[in-house]
Design a protein around this motif. Structure first.
Motif, PDB file in Angstrom:
ATOM      1  N   GLU A 247       0.853  -1.184   0.000  1.00 60.90           N
ATOM      2  CA  GLU A 247       0.000   0.000   0.000  1.00 60.90           C
ATOM      3  C   GLU A 247       0.893   1.239   0.000  1.00 60.90           C
ATOM      4  OE1 GLU A 247      -2.697  -0.338   3.290  1.00 60.90           O
ATOM      5  OE2 GLU A 247      -3.878  -1.918   2.308  1.00 60.90           O
ATOM      6  N   VAL A 248       0.653   2.145  -0.940  1.00 56.68           N
ATOM      7  CA  VAL A 248       1.576   3.257  -1.168  1.00 56.68           C
ATOM      8  C   VAL A 248       0.831   4.568  -1.417  1.00 56.68           C
ATOM      9  CG1 VAL A 248       3.429   1.792  -2.083  1.00 56.68           C
ATOM     10  CG2 VAL A 248       1.661   2.676  -3.642  1.00 56.68           C
ATOM     11  N   LEU A 249       1.599   5.648  -1.381  1.00 55.43           N
ATOM     12  CA  LEU A 249       1.103   6.968  -1.756  1.00 55.43           C
ATOM     13  C   LEU A 249       2.251   7.735  -2.383  1.00 55.43           C
ATOM     14  CD1 LEU A 249       2.173   9.377   0.463  1.00 55.43           C
ATOM     15  CD2 LEU A 249       0.765   7.936   1.946  1.00 55.43           C
ATOM     16  N   GLY A 250       1.902   8.699  -3.247  1.00 50.81           N
ATOM     17  CA  GLY A 250       2.953   9.504  -3.843  1.00 50.81           C
ATOM     18  C   GLY A 250       2.538  10.175  -5.127  1.00 50.81           C
ATOM     19  N   PRO A 251       3.471  10.892  -5.764  1.00 47.76           N
ATOM     20  CA  PRO A 251       3.200  11.543  -7.047  1.00 47.76           C
ATOM     21  C   PRO A 251       3.168  10.519  -8.169  1.00 47.76           C
ATOM     22  CG  PRO A 251       5.495  11.834  -6.458  1.00 47.76           C
ATOM     23  CD  PRO A 251       4.853  11.142  -5.294  1.00 47.76           C
ATOM     24  N   THR A 252       2.427  10.810  -9.215  1.00 46.66           N
ATOM     25  CA  THR A 252       2.304   9.889 -10.337  1.00 46.66           C
ATOM     26  C   THR A 252       2.924  10.479 -11.597  1.00 46.66           C
ATOM     27  OG1 THR A 252       0.097  10.745 -10.883  1.00 46.66           O
ATOM     28  CG2 THR A 252       0.219   8.816  -9.430  1.00 46.66           C
ATOM     29  N   LEU A 253       3.407   9.589 -12.460  1.00 43.28           N
ATOM     30  CA  LEU A 253       3.965   9.978 -13.757  1.00 43.28           C
ATOM     31  C   LEU A 253       2.887  10.038 -14.821  1.00 43.28           C
ATOM     32  CD1 LEU A 253       7.108   7.686 -13.611  1.00 43.28           C
ATOM     33  CD2 LEU A 253       7.116  10.179 -13.430  1.00 43.28           C
ATOM     34  N   THR A 254       1.871   9.208 -14.662  1.00 45.18           N
ATOM     35  CA  THR A 254       0.703   9.237 -15.545  1.00 45.18           C
ATOM     36  C   THR A 254      -0.486   9.740 -14.743  1.00 45.18           C
ATOM     37  OG1 THR A 254       0.199   6.926 -15.011  1.00 45.18           O
ATOM     38  CG2 THR A 254       1.583   7.340 -16.956  1.00 45.18           C
ATOM     39  N   GLY A 255      -1.557  10.139 -15.444  1.00 45.10           N
ATOM     40  CA  GLY A 255      -2.698  10.730 -14.762  1.00 45.10           C
ATOM     41  C   GLY A 255      -3.276   9.824 -13.692  1.00 45.10           C
ATOM     42  N   SER A 256      -3.567  10.418 -12.528  1.00 40.64           N
ATOM     43  CA  SER A 256      -4.071   9.628 -11.406  1.00 40.64           C
ATOM     44  C   SER A 256      -5.594   9.518 -11.373  1.00 40.64           C
ATOM     45  CB  SER A 256      -3.585  10.220 -10.083  1.00 40.64           C
ATOM     46  OG  SER A 256      -4.051  11.552  -9.918  1.00 40.64           O
ATOM     47  N   TYR A 257      -6.308  10.227 -12.280  1.00 42.20           N
ATOM     48  CA  TYR A 257      -7.758  10.091 -12.355  1.00 42.20           C
ATOM     49  C   TYR A 257      -8.074   8.822 -13.154  1.00 42.20           C
ATOM     50  CZ  TYR A 257      -8.331  15.188 -11.282  1.00 42.20           C
ATOM     51  OH  TYR A 257      -8.316  16.455 -10.739  1.00 42.20           O
ATOM     52  N   ALA A 258      -7.653   7.698 -12.655  1.00 39.33           N
ATOM     53  CA  ALA A 258      -7.752   6.451 -13.407  1.00 39.33           C
ATOM     54  C   ALA A 258      -7.639   5.273 -12.458  1.00 39.33           C
ATOM     55  CB  ALA A 258      -6.643   6.372 -14.452  1.00 39.33           C
ATOM     56  N   GLN A 259      -7.983   4.087 -12.957  1.00 38.18           N
ATOM     57  CA  GLN A 259      -7.885   2.900 -12.115  1.00 38.18           C
ATOM     58  C   GLN A 259      -6.440   2.466 -11.881  1.00 38.18           C
ATOM     59  OE1 GLN A 259     -10.715   0.402 -14.400  1.00 38.18           O
ATOM     60  NE2 GLN A 259     -11.894   0.242 -12.499  1.00 38.18           N
ATOM     61  N   PHE A 260      -5.537   2.819 -12.819  1.00 40.76           N
ATOM     62  CA  PHE A 260      -4.124   2.482 -12.668  1.00 40.76           C
ATOM     63  C   PHE A 260      -3.280   3.686 -13.053  1.00 40.76           C
ATOM     64  CE2 PHE A 260      -6.263  -1.539 -13.450  1.00 40.76           C
ATOM     65  CZ  PHE A 260      -5.685  -2.394 -12.496  1.00 40.76           C
ATOM     66  N   ALA A 261      -2.126   3.848 -12.389  1.00 40.24           N
ATOM     67  CA  ALA A 261      -1.197   4.926 -12.698  1.00 40.24           C
ATOM     68  C   ALA A 261       0.228   4.450 -12.442  1.00 40.24           C
ATOM     69  CB  ALA A 261      -1.492   6.161 -11.856  1.00 40.24           C
ATOM     70  N   LEU A 262       1.181   5.099 -13.102  1.00 43.95           N
ATOM     71  CA  LEU A 262       2.590   4.774 -12.928  1.00 43.95           C
ATOM     72  C   LEU A 262       3.262   5.813 -12.046  1.00 43.95           C
ATOM     73  CD1 LEU A 262       3.620   3.844 -16.589  1.00 43.95           C
ATOM     74  CD2 LEU A 262       2.777   2.320 -14.781  1.00 43.95           C
ATOM     75  N   SER A 263       4.293   5.361 -11.315  1.00 37.84           N
ATOM     76  CA  SER A 263       5.046   6.279 -10.455  1.00 37.84           C
ATOM     77  C   SER A 263       6.456   5.759 -10.257  1.00 37.84           C
ATOM     78  CB  SER A 263       4.361   6.424  -9.091  1.00 37.84           C
ATOM     79  OG  SER A 263       5.139   7.255  -8.229  1.00 37.84           O
ATOM     80  N   ASP A 264       7.373   6.701  -9.981  1.00 40.27           N
ATOM     81  CA  ASP A 264       8.730   6.310  -9.610  1.00 40.27           C
ATOM     82  C   ASP A 264       9.137   6.884  -8.255  1.00 40.27           C
ATOM     83  OD1 ASP A 264       8.974   8.979 -10.265  1.00 40.27           O
ATOM     84  OD2 ASP A 264      10.557   8.712 -11.757  1.00 40.27           O
TER      85      ASP A 264
END
Length: 300
Positions: A83-100
């Motif tokens: 379970e995580v939180l943080g900034p996203t590289l792809t849009g977060s208004y979605a069921q899945f998003a990418l982050s680094d």
């Protein structure tokens, strides 16, 4: 996957609920199954054609909380199911998003609150570092009752800083409860500040953008140690505008703030929660500038 997309610039009405491909994580990236996404002023600016150039169609959103769903190459410290939180590289208004830059979500921290933490934590920490405020100094925060302002008040008070916060009438009790001195904004601001801080102001954090820079400069005697995150006319006054590139805030610092929020040591006010399908309504509230706290989208 379900996502909110816009393929032309305009008002919130350009947002539409649609199906798009699930993104695949690259090197150093994780894919997150989004449980909640934060709504921020930059989302509306990019939608309307402000901010920086973006490729259309685009999914809004720059922060999320959720569960790690897949790992790209060279990812360390996280595993599928975390379970995580943080900034996203792809849009977060979605069921899945990418982050680094995801960090572990503290146990017991609600999803909506977790999604509200990354941007306000990074912004408040960044500006306080730029201002370099320390114990015994006096900090003036414009827009102190908003989500970034509230966190900045608390972090400054933790450092032993005296805080004066401007806000509308509805937000002043919140500022007072956090140990700061609340005053109204607008005409007569300089005199009001001097009446409660005869010793003077050491630094100014403008989180409102409603034209307080001239008064801030008068109180400081110049543009030094004034930082704005909201006034696009900052350069005209010789004031520093920060959008994120001047001081990098380590993910570990954001994780520590999330821990303090989970422990009840800090608070991030949630003004409204909307389901993902109601993203347009969420952005209308955000665009108004009068949310009075963080807006969050919940994602099934």
């Amino acid at each position: 996957m379900k996502a909110i997309v816009f393929d032309r610039h305009g008002g919130p009405e350009v947002l539409r609920d649609t199906e798009v491909d699930v993104p695949e994580p690259g090197a150093g990236q994780v894919r997150v199954r989004v449980r909640a996404a934060g709504v921020n002023p930059i989302d509306g600016k990019l939608r309307s054609g402000g901010g920086w150039p973006i490729e259309l169609p685009s999914i809004p959103g720059v922060e999320a909380a959720g569960v790690v769903d897949a790992l790209g190459p060279d990812v360390t410290g996280l595993a599928v199911g975390d379970e995580v939180l943080g900034p996203t590289l792809t849009g977060s208004y979605a069921q899945f998003a990418l982050s680094d830059r995801m960090v572990a979500k503290p146990a017991g921290l609600a999803w909506d609150v977790a999604a509200a933490v990354p941007v306000v934590a990074e912004t408040a920490l960044r500006v306080l570092r730029l201002l370099d405020v320390s114990a015994g100094e006096t900090l003036l925060i414009h827009g102190a009752s908003g989500s970034v302002g509230v966190l900045a008040v608390q972090l400054a008070r933790q450092r032993g800083v005296t805080v004066i916060g401007t806000a509308g009438e509805a937000g002043r009790d919140r500022i007072d409860r956090l140990g700061a001195t609340a005053i109204g904004y607008g005409d007569g601001l300089v005199d009001r500040v001097r009446s409660v801080a005869p010793q003077g102001i050491d630094a100014v954090f403008d989180a409102s953008g409603w034209g307080a820079l001239p008064d801030s400069i008068a109180l400081r005697g110049g543009p030094e140690r004034i930082v704005t995150i909201a006034d696009p006319n900052a350069a005209d006054y010789g004031v520093l505008f920060t959008g994120g590139g001047e001081v990098m805030v380590e993910p570990a610092a954001v994780a520590e703030l999330a821990r303090q929020v989970a422990a009840g040591e800090l608070t991030v006010p949630i003004a409204a929660r909307y389901p993902l399908a109601d993203a347009a309504e969420a952005q209308r509230l955000s665009d108004s500038g009068h949310a009075g706290g963080k807006i969050v989208l919940t994602v099934d």
